[in-house]
Design a protein around this motif. Structure first.
Motif, PDB file in Angstrom:
ATOM      1  N   GLU A   1      -0.636   3.643  -2.619  1.00  0.00           N
ATOM      2  CA  GLU A   1      -1.938   4.207  -2.271  1.00  0.00           C
ATOM      3  C   GLU A   1      -1.778   5.496  -1.476  1.00  0.00           C
ATOM      4  OE1 GLU A   1      -6.071   2.873  -0.029  1.00  0.00           O
ATOM      5  OE2 GLU A   1      -4.519   1.392  -0.386  1.00  0.00           O
TER       6      GLU A   1
ATOM      7  N   GLU B   1      -7.298  -0.688  -2.625  1.00  0.00           N
ATOM      8  CA  GLU B   1      -7.093  -2.124  -2.476  1.00  0.00           C
ATOM      9  C   GLU B   1      -8.342  -2.858  -2.922  1.00  0.00           C
ATOM     10  OE1 GLU B   1      -7.430  -5.996  -0.983  1.00  0.00           O
ATOM     11  OE2 GLU B   1      -8.596  -4.399  -0.062  1.00  0.00           O
TER      12      GLU B   1
ATOM     13  N   SER C   1      -3.405  -3.955  -4.939  1.00  0.00           N
ATOM     14  CA  SER C   1      -3.703  -2.552  -5.232  1.00  0.00           C
ATOM     15  C   SER C   1      -4.145  -2.427  -6.686  1.00  0.00           C
ATOM     16  CB  SER C   1      -2.475  -1.680  -4.987  1.00  0.00           C
ATOM     17  OG  SER C   1      -2.144  -1.683  -3.618  1.00  0.00           O
TER      18      SER C   1
ATOM     19  N   SER D   1       0.791  -1.234   0.000  1.00  0.00           N
ATOM     20  CA  SER D   1       0.000   0.000   0.000  1.00  0.00           C
ATOM     21  C   SER D   1       0.823   1.285   0.000  1.00  0.00           C
ATOM     22  CB  SER D   1      -1.025   0.020   1.138  1.00  0.00           C
ATOM     23  OG  SER D   1      -0.413   0.220   2.389  1.00  0.00           O
TER      24      SER D   1
END
Length: 70
Positions: A17, A27, A32, A14
């Protein structure tokens, strides 16, 4: 062209992100994914797409040539 994440290479860390200035990464199903409608290749924000810059696995965030450029 927007970027996409190669699911088989994604470690679901992540990192991307958190760095995306357009909140285009989320997610889904343990990996992802990039929303191509929100991805701008970080143009106007950074010199390099941040998903590429922070991903710990080379060539996981790549240009999705099947979609038109932002």
């Amino acid at each position: 062209m927007p970027f996409k994440i190669i699911a088989s290479q994604c470690t679901s860390c992540s990192a991307c992100e958190q760095e995306c200035p357009n909140v285009a990464i989320s997610e889904k199903g343990g990996t992802s994914v990039i929303d191509p409608k929100k991805c701008t290749e970080c143009i106007g924000h950074f010199e390099e797409p941040q998903c590429v810059a922070v991903c710990p696995v080379d060539n996981t965030c790549v240009i999705d040539t099947s979609l038109p450029r932002y």
